[in-house]
Design an enzyme around this catalytic site. Structure first.
Site, PDB file in Angstrom:
ATOM      1  N   LYS A 149       1.074  -1.414   0.018  1.00  0.00           N
ATOM      2  CA  LYS A 149       0.064  -0.003   0.117  1.00  0.00           C
ATOM      3  C   LYS A 149       0.585   1.193  -0.133  1.00  0.00           C
ATOM      4  CE  LYS A 149      -3.706   2.691   2.590  1.00  0.00           C
ATOM      5  NZ  LYS A 149      -4.403   2.150   3.774  1.00  0.00           N
ATOM      6  N   LYS A 161      -2.285  -1.435  -3.779  1.00  0.00           N
ATOM      7  CA  LYS A 161      -3.462  -0.343  -4.125  1.00  0.00           C
ATOM      8  C   LYS A 161      -2.314   1.036  -4.152  1.00  0.00           C
ATOM      9  CE  LYS A 161      -6.266   2.347  -0.513  1.00  0.00           C
ATOM     10  NZ  LYS A 161      -6.545   2.341   1.147  1.00  0.00           N
TER      11      LYS A 161
HETATM   12  C1  PBG Z   1      -6.826   3.985   5.676  1.00  0.00           C
HETATM   13  C2  PBG Z   1      -7.702   3.545   4.555  1.00  0.00           C
HETATM   14  C3  PBG Z   1      -7.483   3.970   3.255  1.00  0.00           C
HETATM   15  C4  PBG Z   1      -8.539   3.274   1.947  1.00  0.00           C
HETATM   16  C5  PBG Z   1      -8.604   2.473   2.661  1.00  0.00           C
HETATM   17  N1  PBG Z   1      -8.337   2.627   4.362  1.00  0.00           N
HETATM   18  C6  PBG Z   1      -6.652   5.651   3.212  1.00  0.00           C
HETATM   19  C7  PBG Z   1      -5.288   5.779   4.122  1.00  0.00           C
HETATM   20  O1  PBG Z   1      -4.845   4.643   3.821  1.00  0.00           O
HETATM   21  O2  PBG Z   1      -5.328   6.814   4.061  1.00  0.00           O
HETATM   22  C8  PBG Z   1      -7.938   4.471   0.461  1.00  0.00           C
HETATM   23  C9  PBG Z   1      -9.723   3.892   0.351  1.00  0.00           C
HETATM   24  C10 PBG Z   1      -9.814   4.983  -1.362  1.00  0.00           C
HETATM   25  O3  PBG Z   1      -9.357   5.822  -1.301  1.00  0.00           O
HETATM   26  O4  PBG Z   1     -10.941   4.402  -1.935  1.00  0.00           O
HETATM   27  N2  PBG Z   1      -6.585   3.006   6.353  1.00  0.00           N
END
Ligand code: PBG
Length: 336
Positions: free
Chosen positions: A201, A261
């Site tokens: 991520k 992601k």
């Molecule tokens: C946070 C989390 C995020 C998303 C899913 N879980 C955002 C981040 O890490 O700041 C992003 C989902 C999206 O942008 O659709 N734990």
């Protein structure tokens, strides 16, 4: 490549001349089975609250989410990924509301499992919807504290699974959390609860609309060093080998599935991970990707249906076993 020919005896266009032969030679396909519906829930009464940066993907009440779960079942969507918009009054630095067994996530999970028992429910394990500073972990001297955070995440995962979640998805990028969660789940008899790790991520600008959707707003607060982003725990966009190391560790710790992601800007990472490990591998088409496509389509700059379907197919072509996407119900409907 074993098949190479030479023009003019070989003409690649021969196989593109009609729909039937294009269908016959197609290498991958997208079906509703490939989709995980990304859904934001809230604990108010209104069935839907529009999120301006995510047109067509409103926050749903618990009641509406239960209806949506039935719709997922009817559409053949295997699973829903639930994200909570927490009442700002319940947020504080330690994100304690994350451990409320009657909080929004657990309530929504129960309602959805009741409404549609055959739809998989996957929940995020992370503190950012619950902390007033919007970070995914606990702060110690202004720094996100890894090991203390893991202890809370482990409790959070247990509570979610006890509420009926089929799968927990740690999205926080703390080191070692997959192993800690697996151990805790097993110790309490939840051997069958699955873990999908947000293994690779990245610290991305594409999460912006999501932070609107869950109301985590601007990151920060005076107590946090480097308040404006998550670069001390999420990955650097320049890195690729590091993603393989992250995935290797998470698989060794017990992840059943791994995720990359964001999605489209990281297809190279997805392809490498799938080729290297052969594990069930998923792409998250995140909020910013959704917003870009919707905005361009709304302006008439893109053919909405073709553009969205092309992105979803691209994930499959790159090796994804499935895609977490806010487009899931729309796409499943189009796919019939
Ligand atoms: C946070 C989390 C995020 C998303 C899913 N879980 C955002 C981040 O890490 O700041 C992003 C989902 C999206 O942008 O659709 N734990």
């Amino acid at each position: 490549m074993s098949f190479t020919g030479r023009y003019p005896t070989t003409r690649p266009r021969r196989l593109r001349q009609a729909d039937w032969v294009r269908r016959l030679t197609r290498e991958c396909a997208l079906t509703p089975n490939d989709l995980i519906w990304a859904m934001v829930v809230h604990d108010g009464a209104e069935d839907e609250i529009a999120v301006p940066s995510m047109p067509g993907a409103p926050r749903l009440s618990v009641r509406a989410a239960a209806q949506a779960a039935k719709r997922a079942a009817a559409l053949g969507i295997p699973a829903i990924a639930v994200f909570p918009h927490i009442d700002p009054a319940k947020k504080e630095p330690a994100g304690k509301e994350a451990l409320n067994p009657n909080g929004l996530v657990c309530t929504a999970t129960r309602a959805m499992k009741d409404a549609a028992p055959d739809v998989g429910i996957m929940v995020d394990v992370a503190l950012d919807p619950f902390t007033d500073h919007g970070h995914d972990g606990l702060l110690r001297d202004g720094v996100i504290a890894n090991d203390e955070t893991i202890e809370v995440l482990t409790q959070q995962a247990l509570i979610q699974v006890k509420a009926g979640a089929d799968m927990v998805a740690p999205s926080d990028m703390m080191d070692g959390r997959v192993g800690a969660i697996r151990t805790a789940l097993d110790a309490e008899g939840f051997q069958d609860a699955m873990i999908m790790s947000y293994a690779a991520k990245y610290a991305s600008a594409f999460y912006g609309p999501y932070r609107d959707a869950i109301g985590s707003g601007k990151l920060g607060g005076g107590a946090v060093k480097n308040p404006g982003d998550k670069r001390t725990y999420q990955m650097d966009a320049a890195n690729s080998d590091e993603a393989l190391r992250e995935v290797a560790m998470d698989i060794a710790e017990g992840a059943d599935m791994v995720m990359v992601k964001p999605g489209l800007a990281y297809l190279d990472i997805l392809a490498r991970i799938k080729q290297s490990f052969g594990a069930p591998t998923y792409a998250f088409q995140v909020s910013g990707e959704y917003a870009m496509l919707k905005a361009a389509a709304a302006n008439g700059w893109l053919d909405e249906e073709r553009a969205i379907m092309e992105t979803l197919l691209a994930f499959k072509r790159a090796g994804a076993d499935g895609i977490i996407t806010y487009f899931a119900p729309w796409a499943a409907e189009k796919l019939g």
